[in-house]
Write a protein that holds these residues in place. Structure first.
Motif, PDB file in Angstrom:
ATOM      1  N   ILE A 483       0.849  -1.197   0.000  1.00 27.87           N
ATOM      2  CA  ILE A 483       0.000   0.000   0.000  1.00 27.87           C
ATOM      3  C   ILE A 483       0.879   1.239   0.000  1.00 27.87           C
ATOM      4  N   ARG A 484       0.637   2.123  -0.941  1.00 29.68           N
ATOM      5  CA  ARG A 484       1.366   3.388  -0.984  1.00 29.68           C
ATOM      6  C   ARG A 484       0.766   4.366   0.022  1.00 29.68           C
ATOM      7  N   GLY A 485       1.619   5.115   0.674  1.00 30.28           N
ATOM      8  CA  GLY A 485       1.145   6.133   1.618  1.00 30.28           C
ATOM      9  C   GLY A 485       0.459   5.535   2.824  1.00 30.28           C
ATOM     10  N   PHE A 486       0.931   4.373   3.287  1.00 35.48           N
ATOM     11  CA  PHE A 486       0.280   3.723   4.420  1.00 35.48           C
ATOM     12  C   PHE A 486       0.435   4.547   5.697  1.00 35.48           C
ATOM     13  N   THR A 487       1.555   5.220   5.809  1.00 32.23           N
ATOM     14  CA  THR A 487       1.790   6.014   7.023  1.00 32.23           C
ATOM     15  C   THR A 487       0.735   7.097   7.164  1.00 32.23           C
ATOM     16  N   ALA A 488       0.462   7.785   6.062  1.00 33.38           N
ATOM     17  CA  ALA A 488      -0.559   8.834   6.112  1.00 33.38           C
ATOM     18  C   ALA A 488      -1.929   8.242   6.415  1.00 33.38           C
ATOM     19  N   LEU A 489      -2.189   7.061   5.870  1.00 29.02           N
ATOM     20  CA  LEU A 489      -3.474   6.405   6.113  1.00 29.02           C
ATOM     21  C   LEU A 489      -3.616   6.013   7.581  1.00 29.02           C
ATOM     22  N   SER A 490      -2.541   5.497   8.162  1.00 28.85           N
ATOM     23  CA  SER A 490      -2.598   5.066   9.561  1.00 28.85           C
ATOM     24  C   SER A 490      -2.775   6.246  10.511  1.00 28.85           C
ATOM     25  N   GLU A 491      -2.297   7.396  10.110  1.00 31.77           N
ATOM     26  CA  GLU A 491      -2.437   8.570  10.970  1.00 31.77           C
ATOM     27  C   GLU A 491      -3.857   9.120  10.959  1.00 31.77           C
ATOM     28  N   SER A 492      -4.638   8.779   9.909  1.00 33.40           N
ATOM     29  CA  SER A 492      -5.999   9.320   9.792  1.00 33.40           C
ATOM     30  C   SER A 492      -7.062   8.382  10.348  1.00 33.40           C
ATOM     31  N   ALA A 493      -6.655   7.250  10.925  1.00 35.44           N
ATOM     32  CA  ALA A 493      -7.624   6.277  11.443  1.00 35.44           C
ATOM     33  C   ALA A 493      -7.115   5.689  12.739  1.00 35.44           C
ATOM     34  N   THR A 494      -8.047   5.254  13.574  1.00 33.69           N
ATOM     35  CA  THR A 494      -7.670   4.566  14.807  1.00 33.69           C
ATOM     36  C   THR A 494      -7.148   3.181  14.458  1.00 33.69           C
ATOM     37  N   ALA A 495      -6.529   2.527  15.439  1.00 35.17           N
ATOM     38  CA  ALA A 495      -5.971   1.193  15.199  1.00 35.17           C
ATOM     39  C   ALA A 495      -7.073   0.201  14.820  1.00 35.17           C
ATOM     40  N   THR A 496      -8.220   0.292  15.501  1.00 37.72           N
ATOM     41  CA  THR A 496      -9.338  -0.625  15.198  1.00 37.72           C
ATOM     42  C   THR A 496      -9.859  -0.388  13.792  1.00 37.72           C
ATOM     43  N   GLU A 497     -10.030   0.887  13.431  1.00 37.90           N
ATOM     44  CA  GLU A 497     -10.500   1.208  12.085  1.00 37.90           C
ATOM     45  C   GLU A 497      -9.502   0.754  11.031  1.00 37.90           C
ATOM     46  N   LEU A 498      -8.218   0.906  11.336  1.00 35.91           N
ATOM     47  CA  LEU A 498      -7.180   0.528  10.393  1.00 35.91           C
ATOM     48  C   LEU A 498      -7.180  -0.983  10.154  1.00 35.91           C
ATOM     49  N   VAL A 499      -7.350  -1.753  11.233  1.00 40.12           N
ATOM     50  CA  VAL A 499      -7.391  -3.219  11.101  1.00 40.12           C
ATOM     51  C   VAL A 499      -8.598  -3.642  10.270  1.00 40.12           C
ATOM     52  N   SER A 500      -9.747  -3.043  10.543  1.00 42.47           N
ATOM     53  CA  SER A 500     -10.952  -3.378   9.774  1.00 42.47           C
ATOM     54  C   SER A 500     -10.770  -3.042   8.300  1.00 42.47           C
ATOM     55  N   LEU A 501     -10.161  -1.881   8.043  1.00 43.97           N
ATOM     56  CA  LEU A 501      -9.948  -1.453   6.662  1.00 43.97           C
ATOM     57  C   LEU A 501      -8.988  -2.397   5.946  1.00 43.97           C
ATOM     58  N   LEU A 502      -7.871  -2.771   6.627  1.00 47.45           N
ATOM     59  CA  LEU A 502      -6.911  -3.679   6.004  1.00 47.45           C
ATOM     60  C   LEU A 502      -7.530  -5.054   5.749  1.00 47.45           C
ATOM     61  N   ASN A 503      -8.307  -5.539   6.699  1.00 48.09           N
ATOM     62  CA  ASN A 503      -8.945  -6.845   6.511  1.00 48.09           C
ATOM     63  C   ASN A 503      -9.876  -6.835   5.303  1.00 48.09           C
TER      64      ASN A 503
END
Length: 743
Positions: A483-503
């Protein structure tokens, strides 16, 4: 009690409950007795008779006078003049026949009578007879002759009423609740031409099956329920007259009307069905039963013929094909109807009558239930194989019982329903057991698939292979997608939201890999590693990997448009694909290991994925992938890039689209312009010439794949990547680097 033991016991009880329900269903079907069940039973009874038919006894007092082809050839076509029939009756009487029964009809006056011929307008003025013969009636002649002898005439069932009522000559004495009420009904009987009916000693129905009945004659009515009361069948009436009896006794159920159990004539008891039919136990048809009518009509005394007729019941019928009185027996033979009447009399006299009662049907149900219980008990405890063996033994016992009671007691015991029902129960229960086992295997597989790839489980199940440490070297294709720009994506979402999005994202991307027969090796943070051609061989694995990357591009576009990405920046992927030799196998410790790939191609694929940033395109492949798919997919050359760990720059290519795109005119035009651009860069043409080619390619690319716009905008700063004389690893200060640095 442990949960495992409890679940096992609950499963066995559930299995047994299903089995009991199947037995109950089978009993319901047998009580309903649909047509397929009935026909299977009857065919089985035919098989029993064919295996052990009744033997012909020439001493039995039954013979058939056959109006055969030879008789018709000698005396003319049927019907014969009644005077000729009277002569046959006289000859049979003189030979000492105990009964003379006609399996034929005398429904109309004799057309050969002089009185009838003289009244025929077409013969007026042509035919003349002596005065004393003008009123001569052949039917009267036949009636006068019949009055001297014990003659039984036949009548047939018909739908229309005509002539005088037909009443039984025999007395019908009933015991029980009106048993004759349930006899097979006959709307009307064919009439008997006067005065024959009054002269006859007995009258019987000639039909061997109900009106409209066709096919095999397995049962024949003993009595019929006619419009003027019960009437015996021809064979029964002939036997009654021969025995000198005046009555037929009918036994019925004591507490239910219309149920016939048996008939009795002079001590001969005939077990019947509830509607008054007798099961016929056949023997093979034999010429010894028949006497030609031609021989009977010869005037001279014949001692041999007398020995065949004297003291016997004589049934008169026809085997001539043109007279349409041929029926099929349970033995598969086609015989005259009169032969069936004769066989009925024979089995009554020898007491070889078949029987089948409600008690027998109940025993068949018990046999079915017994087989079902054996299958349930053994299968639930010992499995399908043991159940098959135990069920087979029980089925053999049922077959043996059916055969023995048929041979020794002439009882028709149906083994087909217990056997077929038992087999059906076994199949359904085996299927239920299989489904239950498969469900358990799926649960285990689901748990196990968290640790190894599903393809490994398939290989283990299909080959029984035990996984061991080690591997083998083979050509594979490896994909890395990040995933390009994952760092920026992780900063805009909580850990739970990020896990759900990645799944959610990895589920969609993983489906595309699996669709193209790839194996997902692992998920590494925000990246996916997959490979092709292992553990199962894939003939076109480089193209499959490339197509998976294209499918991932489409799936990503759908994902970015979904609700989960609402109010978020679109996600971009960088995908690198390489083909080469690698060691494929189980890597790890003796107790825990992973099925994965090790080799230079893995590093090359990972480095190519990283080069997507340099090339500024989302799918970049190695030269090996390009060589394998250049005729089927749309590639564009992207120069040589430095890969970490490699001494020399590696040629790479961008994957634009599939074969359909490659064949389009637009792509072919772009490919031609792109080739010109690459050639200009390699040959160091003037900067002005090169600068004019960039916008042409970019304009053509806009309508083909929008991502190519950035690719071509980055090319001016990557001119050195297309020059083979550029030293590897040397710092190159170009306009592109300056642009990136200033950004």
């Amino acid at each position: 009690m442990s949960d495992k033991v409890r679940r096992s016991k609950n499963g066995r009880w559930a299995f047994r409950l299903v089995g009991l329900c199947l037995i109950l269903l089978g009993c319901t079907i047998r009580a309903w007795d649909p047509y397929p069940v009935r026909m299977t039973r009857l065919i089985y009874f035919d098989v029993l008779q064919r295996l052990s038919p009744r033997e012909f006894n020439p001493e039995l007092p039954v013979r058939v006078v056959d109006i055969d082809e030879a008789s018709l050839a000698s005396w003319g076509q049927w019907p014969w003049p009644r005077t000729l029939v009277a002569q046959m009756v006289q000859n049979l009487g003189d030979y000492g026949a105990a009964t003379i029964a006609f399996d034929m009809l005398f429904a109309e006056p004799d057309r050969y009578s002089p009185s009838h011929l003289l009244n025929d307008p077409s013969l007026a003025g042509i035919l003349t007879v002596e005065r004393h013969a003008e009123k001569l009636d052949n039917d009267v002649v036949l009636g006068m002759e019949m009055a001297y002898w014990p003659v039984v005439l036949g009548v047939a069932a018909r739908l229309s009423a005509e002539g005088e009522p037909i009443a039984a000559k025999a007395g019908i004495i009933e015991f029980g609740e009106n048993p004759t009420e349930g006899l097979i009904s006959v709307p009307h009987w064919t009439p008997i031409a006067p005065p024959l009916g009054r002269a006859a000693t007995g009258v019987g129905g000639v039909n061997v099956s109900p009106i409209g009945g066709t096919g095999i004659v397995r049962r024949a009515p003993v009595l019929w329920n006619g419009p003027d009361g019960p009437l015996p069948s021809l064979g029964i009436e002939a036997l009654r007259v021969a025995l000198g009896e005046t009555s037929i006794f009918v036994e019925g159920a004591p507490d239910e009307a219309g149920i016939m159990l048996a008939a009795e004539i002079a001590g001969y008891r005939l077990p019947t069905t509830e509607n008054g039919e007798l099961w016929l136990k056949y023997r093979r048809d034999t010429p010894d039963l028949y006497i030609s009518a031609k021989d009977v009509l010869e005037g001279s005394e014949n001692p041999e013929l007398r020995s065949e007729i004297e003291g016997r019941i004589i049934l008169i019928g026809t085997s001539a094909a043109g007279l349409f009185d041929i029926h099929q027996t349970a033995l598969g033979e086609s015989v005259p109807g009169v032969s069936i009447h004769a066989q009925m009399i024979e089995q009554i006299l020898t007491d070889e009558m078949l029987s089948r009662s409600d008690v027998t049907a109940a025993q068949e149900l018990l046999a079915f239930a017994f087989l079902g219980l054996v299958v349930i008990a053994v299968m639930s405890s010992f499995g399908a194989v043991a159940s098959f063996i135990a069920g087979g033994i029980a089925a053999a016992a049922v077959l043996a019982i059916s055969w023995l009671v048929f041979q020794n007691q002439s009882v028709l015991f149906d083994a087909t329903f217990p056997l077929i029902g038992g087999i059906a129960n076994f199949g359904l229960l085996a299927g239920y057991l299989f489904v239950s086992t498969e469900r358990e295997k799926r649960e285990i597989r689901k748990i196990f698939s968290h640790y190894v790839a599903p393809e490994i489980l398939d290989e283990m199940e299909n080959t029984g292979h035990q996984l061991q440490l080690g591997g083998e070297s083979q050509e594979i294709t490896v994909m890395f997608s990040d995933i390009r720009g994952f760092t920026a994506l992780s900063e805009s979402a909580t850990a739970t939201e990020l896990v759900s999005l990645l799944n959610a994202l990895f589920s969609k991307l993983g489906d595309q890999i699996l669709h193209e027969r790839g194996t997902i090796d692992k998920f590494i943070g925000d990246a996916i590693m997959a490979f092709w051609n292992a553990p199962l061989p894939v003939a076109d694995h480089p193209c499959r990997a490339a197509l998976a990357a294209l499918r991932m591009r489409g799936a990503l576009a759908q994902f970015n448009a979904s609700d989960i990405m609402r109010n978020r920046k679109p996600i971009a992927l960088a995908t690198g694909i390489a083909t080469g030799q690698a060691c494929v196998g189980n890597i790890g410790s003796q107790k825990r290991f992973n099925y994965t790939v090790i080799g230079d191609v893995v590093n090359v694929s990972a480095r190519i994925e990283q080069s997507c940033r340099t090339v500024d395109y989302d799918i970049v492949v190695s030269n090996g992938v390009f060589q394998a798919g250049q005729d089927d997919l749309a590639f564009l050359e992207a120069g040589h890039v430095d890969l970490k760990g490699k001494a020399n720059p590696e040629p790479v290519f961008v994957l634009v689209g599939d074969s359909a795109l490659r064949k389009t005119t637009a792509f072919q035009n772009l490919l031609a312009q792109h080739s010109d651009l690459i050639s200009a860069l390699r040959t160091r043409k003037p900067q002005g010439d090169i600068a004019r080619l960039f916008p042409r390619c970019e304009k053509l690319a806009e309508d083909i794949e929008p991502g190519l716009r950035q690719f071509y905008r980055a090319l001016p700063g990557r001119a050195a990547d297309f020059r083979t004389d550029s030293p590897s690893g040397q710092a190159m200060f170009t306009r592109y680097n300056r642009m990136k640095g200033s950004g």
